[in-house]
Design an enzyme around this catalytic site. Structure first.
Site, short mmCIF file in Angstrom:
data_model
loop_
_atom_site.label_atom_id
_atom_site.label_comp_id
_atom_site.label_asym_id
_atom_site.label_seq_id
_atom_site.Cartn_x
_atom_site.Cartn_y
_atom_site.Cartn_z
N GLY A 148 0.82 -1.20 0.00
CA GLY A 148 0.00 0.00 0.00
C GLY A 148 0.85 1.25 0.00
O GLY A 148 1.99 1.24 -0.47
N SER A 149 0.33 2.31 0.57
CA SER A 149 1.01 3.61 0.50
C SER A 149 2.16 3.68 1.50
O SER A 149 2.17 3.00 2.53
CB SER A 149 0.02 4.74 0.80
OG SER A 149 -0.31 4.75 2.17
N SER A 150 3.14 4.53 1.19
CA SER A 150 4.29 4.70 2.08
C SER A 150 3.86 5.32 3.41
O SER A 150 4.43 5.01 4.46
CB SER A 150 5.37 5.55 1.41
OG SER A 150 4.84 6.80 1.01
N ARG A 151 2.86 6.19 3.39
CA ARG A 151 2.39 6.82 4.63
C ARG A 151 1.86 5.78 5.60
O ARG A 151 2.22 5.78 6.79
CB ARG A 151 1.30 7.84 4.31
CG ARG A 151 0.78 8.59 5.54
CD ARG A 151 -0.36 9.53 5.18
NE ARG A 151 -1.52 8.82 4.65
CZ ARG A 151 -2.44 8.25 5.43
NH1 ARG A 151 -2.34 8.29 6.75
NH2 ARG A 151 -3.48 7.63 4.89
N VAL A 152 1.01 4.88 5.12
CA VAL A 152 0.46 3.84 5.99
C VAL A 152 1.55 2.85 6.40
O VAL A 152 1.57 2.35 7.53
CB VAL A 152 -0.71 3.12 5.29
CG1 VAL A 152 -1.22 1.98 6.15
CG2 VAL A 152 -1.84 4.11 5.01
N ALA A 153 2.48 2.57 5.50
CA ALA A 153 3.59 1.66 5.83
C ALA A 153 4.40 2.19 7.01
O ALA A 153 4.76 1.43 7.94
CB ALA A 153 4.48 1.46 4.61
N GLU B 172 5.87 -3.54 0.95
CA GLU B 172 5.88 -3.30 -0.50
C GLU B 172 5.01 -2.08 -0.69
O GLU B 172 3.80 -2.17 -0.72
CB GLU B 172 5.33 -4.52 -1.26
CG GLU B 172 5.40 -4.36 -2.77
CD GLU B 172 4.15 -3.70 -3.35
OE1 GLU B 172 4.30 -2.58 -3.90
OE2 GLU B 172 3.06 -4.26 -3.25
N CYS C 1 1.85 0.71 -8.67
CA CYS C 1 3.02 1.15 -7.92
C CYS C 1 4.28 1.15 -8.77
O CYS C 1 5.25 1.85 -8.47
CB CYS C 1 3.21 0.28 -6.68
SG CYS C 1 3.33 -1.49 -7.05
#
Length: 281
Positions: free
Chosen positions: A30-35, A49, A84
């Site tokens: 998913g998104s880098s923010r949520v990661a 990822e 992505c």
């Protein structure tokens, strides 16, 4: 049940499950923010990822121009750029510019329409936000619109989504590298959008490689060249989750042939193949 194969829910529900059930490891896509949020909340018990600002470098040796133009169009604009591994920025050797590569990419991109299903609604970027980002780039000295930059005509896509023509903005390499411009030039837009710049000698290539390594999320990349010396210099100077090299190099090949990034990050996760799954789990 002893195991759960699939749980349908929104982010906050999944977060509560991960934090309140003894989950030993989460593989997150998913998104880098949520990661980053999940990494903090789970105290690092996550493999990632996430997002990628994916670059393509097109070397000095020109051949198969029609094929390379088609692949560039597919990488940047298939599914309206909502993948992505979409091509986010393209560094083009001037030999290819002289050979008409950019004109051929424009011809392919402008042939995409809603009617033939080669353009789709953009789910996470509104038309207004997209045009604001485009105009911000066009305010950089020397920047110009190569194609697109407009709302789709005769559509009924709701305002909360994006209805956008495939777009490319040229930014001079020297201007891109300035601190005031680099961040906006390397901001991922999950939409049919890419930045294009041109280089023409070894000194400029060193600047291109510096740009590539300054980017924050190294997911996929492509080195479009059969020149072994050129390939070697680029591959030795960059790090990515997956780098494709050769005249037919692409940024998009998900999921079965990717070791997903962010490369160089110990949280980087494999996906799809038995080997990747074994290395993650």
């Amino acid at each position: 049940p002893a195991d759960v194969d699939f749980l349908n829910g929104r982010g906050p529900v999944a977060q509560e499950l991960i934090l309140n059930v003894p989950v030993r490891l989460t593989q997150f896509t998913g998104s880098s923010r949520v990661a980053e949020l999940l990494s903090k909340l789970s105290h690092g018990k996550v493999r990632v990822e996430d997002a990628g600002f994916d670059w393509k470098i097109i070397g000095p040796d020109v051949a198969n121009v029609d094929y390379v133009a088609w692949q560039c169009d597919q990488d940047a604009y298939a599914f309206s750029g909502q993948k992505c591994s979409a091509q986010s920025i393209m560094f083009v050797h001037r030999n290819w510019e002289k050979a008409g590569l950019l004109d051929k990419i424009k011809a392919n991109a402008t042939a995409r329409t809603l009617d033939n299903l080669t353009i789709a609604p953009v789910l996470t970027v509104t038309t207004e936000d997209f045009l604001r980002h485009t105009n911000r780039l066009l305010s950089i000295p020397g920047a110009k619109l190569l194609f697109g930059g407009k709302e789709l005509e005769s559509h009924n896509i709701p305002e909360k989504y994006g209805a956008i023509e495939p777009t490319a903005v040229y930014v001079p390499l020297e201007e891109m590298m300035k601190p005031d411009h680099f961040e906006v030039c390397t901001t991922e837009i999950f939409a049919p959008f890419q930045v294009v710049t041109v280089f023409d000698d070894d000194d400029a290539l060193d600047l291109v490689l510096t740009a590539c390594e300054k980017m924050s999320h190294h997911l996929t990349a492509a080195v479009v060249s059969n020149d072994v010396d050129f390939q070697t210099k680029v591959l030795a100077s960059t790090v990515n989750g997956t780098t494709y090299a050769g005249r037919r190099a692409r940024t998009t090949g998900a999921p079965q042939n990717h070791w997903f990034g962010p490369a160089g990050d110990p949280r980087g996760a494999g996906i799809g193949t038995p080997e990747a799954i074994q290395l993650v789990w």
